[in-house]
Design a protein around this motif. Structure first.
Motif, PDB file in Angstrom:
ATOM      1  N   ALA A   9       0.718  -1.204   0.115  1.00  0.00           N
ATOM      2  CA  ALA A   9       0.000  -0.007  -0.221  1.00  0.00           C
ATOM      3  C   ALA A   9       0.782   1.312   0.012  1.00  0.00           C
ATOM      4  O   ALA A   9       0.633   2.110  -0.723  1.00  0.00           O
ATOM      5  N   LEU A  10       1.987   1.169   0.772  1.00  0.00           N
ATOM      6  CA  LEU A  10       2.894   2.367   0.806  1.00  0.00           C
ATOM      7  C   LEU A  10       3.468   2.681  -0.323  1.00  0.00           C
ATOM      8  O   LEU A  10       3.902   3.712  -1.058  1.00  0.00           O
ATOM      9  N   HIS A  11       3.900   1.451  -1.201  1.00  0.00           N
ATOM     10  CA  HIS A  11       4.559   1.494  -2.419  1.00  0.00           C
ATOM     11  C   HIS A  11       3.684   2.393  -3.445  1.00  0.00           C
ATOM     12  O   HIS A  11       4.024   3.060  -4.354  1.00  0.00           O
ATOM     13  N   HIS A  14       3.162   6.062  -2.845  1.00  0.00           N
ATOM     14  CA  HIS A  14       4.512   6.636  -3.224  1.00  0.00           C
ATOM     15  C   HIS A  14       4.373   7.064  -4.682  1.00  0.00           C
ATOM     16  O   HIS A  14       4.782   8.284  -5.070  1.00  0.00           O
ATOM     17  N   GLN A  15       4.078   5.932  -5.611  1.00  0.00           N
ATOM     18  CA  GLN A  15       4.081   6.288  -6.843  1.00  0.00           C
ATOM     19  C   GLN A  15       2.985   7.259  -7.251  1.00  0.00           C
ATOM     20  O   GLN A  15       3.104   8.231  -8.102  1.00  0.00           O
ATOM     21  N   GLU A  66       1.165  14.547   2.139  1.00  0.00           N
ATOM     22  CA  GLU A  66       2.482  15.397   1.963  1.00  0.00           C
ATOM     23  C   GLU A  66       3.367  14.949   2.899  1.00  0.00           C
ATOM     24  O   GLU A  66       4.715  14.631   2.523  1.00  0.00           O
ATOM     25  N   ARG A  67       3.112  14.989   4.204  1.00  0.00           N
ATOM     26  CA  ARG A  67       3.921  14.288   5.243  1.00  0.00           C
ATOM     27  C   ARG A  67       4.442  12.915   4.663  1.00  0.00           C
ATOM     28  O   ARG A  67       5.432  12.536   5.000  1.00  0.00           O
ATOM     29  N   LEU A  68       3.210  12.042   4.454  1.00  0.00           N
ATOM     30  CA  LEU A  68       3.693  10.624   4.080  1.00  0.00           C
ATOM     31  C   LEU A  68       4.628  10.598   2.988  1.00  0.00           C
ATOM     32  O   LEU A  68       5.421   9.840   3.125  1.00  0.00           O
ATOM     33  N   GLN A  73       9.808   8.917   0.555  1.00  0.00           N
ATOM     34  CA  GLN A  73      10.869   9.226  -0.363  1.00  0.00           C
ATOM     35  C   GLN A  73      12.071   9.044   0.557  1.00  0.00           C
ATOM     36  O   GLN A  73      13.045   8.171  -0.348  1.00  0.00           O
ATOM     37  N   LYS A  74      12.430   9.269   1.384  1.00  0.00           N
ATOM     38  CA  LYS A  74      13.253   8.918   2.533  1.00  0.00           C
ATOM     39  C   LYS A  74      13.577   7.457   2.484  1.00  0.00           C
ATOM     40  O   LYS A  74      14.725   6.970   2.470  1.00  0.00           O
ATOM     41  N   ALA A  75      12.417   6.705   3.115  1.00  0.00           N
ATOM     42  CA  ALA A  75      12.542   5.498   3.312  1.00  0.00           C
ATOM     43  C   ALA A  75      12.863   4.638   2.039  1.00  0.00           C
ATOM     44  O   ALA A  75      13.817   3.573   2.121  1.00  0.00           O
TER      45      ALA A  75
END
Length: 289
Positions: A9-11, A14-15, A66-68, A73-75
């Motif tokens: 879900a995070l991936h 992110h995209q 935006e925070r997520l 991006q960092k992770a």
């Protein structure tokens, strides 16, 4: 509830967040538009807050989104770097251990050329440690002056044979023309190399009493004392190349080879690690210059 939502879900988020488009994200992920929408809905449900607002068929990040995105991006960047380093054998950092005198007199003045060539590899320096620290991988590289390196689980690369000789400031030039003149000159000693004079005398086949004189804690201090005219010190040629070139030290009797050499050691199992190979090649090249 787990502390992290599903990685898929995070991936997908992110995209979608990078492109502000579920359709573009679906193309990059090789999935359908509905699959991306489903993962985003799951993520928003897990968060308990909306991550996108949908306006006229388009999506825009909320403040939470935006925070997520910044965190993703960092992770993902760090994950990408780490995975690449594991695949290629590159850790992008090295812990190098050597004697403080070698570090200050030889390695530090030259290490900028390594950084210029390999800006992505960071070097951490430590004072000379035992071979056990190399075997346990608390350090990656050990540079050591040694008679014969250990065999078996340790890989050793010869950096150069050791040559030593008496050194002094130019002001002693008129008083120091042969080994016999040493009897009338102030001698300097280093507590970490108490047998340096005896070693030189044996290999140079010179007789005399070389135990008197001033003592210093380490070779770097002893070399500085010699440069400032406090006396004559025995030091390896490898560590005083700069001083000999700029004329702040002279070697009236030259140098003799001793029964030691400078080695770069690493674990045999890591001999072909990418960053170790690059450092070894650079070190051998620098030692020849």
């Amino acid at each position: 509830m787990t502390r992290l939502p599903p990685l898929r879900a995070l991936h997908h988020f992110h995209q979608a967040a990078l492109h502000c488009s579920f359709s573009v994200a679906a193309e990059h992920l090789h999935v359908t538009h509905s699959a991306v929408s489903h993962q985003i809905r799951q993520l928003e449900s897990w968060m308990g807050k909306p991550l996108f607002v949908r306006i006229n068929g388009r999506v825009k990040l909320t403040s939470h989104g935006e925070r997520l995105l910044l965190s993703c991006q960092k992770a993902f960047s760090e994950l990408s770097t780490t995975c690449a380093s594991i695949r290629t054998g590159m850790r992008h950092h090295l812990t190098v251990s050597c004697a403080p005198s070698f570090l200050s007199q030889w390695l530090i003045p030259r290490i900028s050329t390594f950084y210029q060539r390999y800006p992505d590899i960071e070097i951490h320096f430590q004072g000379q440690m035992a071979l056990s620290q190399l075997r346990s991988e608390h350090i990656d590289v050990l540079i050591l002056s040694y008679e014969q390196p250990p065999e078996g689980d340790i890989d050793a690369t010869l950096i150069g044979d050791d040559y030593t000789g008496p050194l002094c400031a130019p002001l002693f030039a008129s008083r120091f023309r042969s080994a016999q003149d040493l009897a009338a000159l102030p001698l300097l000693h280093v507590d970490t190399r108490l047998h340096a004079w005896a070693e030189w005398a044996k290999n140079a086949e010179v007789q005399g009493n070389f135990w008197s004189g001033k003592h210093f804690d380490n070779l770097t201090l002893g070399i500085q004392a010699a440069k400032n005219g406090l006396g004559v010190i025995v030091a390896p040629r490898l560590l005083v190349r700069h001083e000999l070139e700029d004329g702040t030290l002279i070697a009236p009797l030259g140098f003799v080879r001793v029964d030691r050499a400078t080695w770069m050691m690493t674990k045999a199992s890591r001999r072909h690690d990418g960053e170790i190979t690059l450092f070894r090649d650079w070190l051998r090249e620098a030692a020849q210059q």
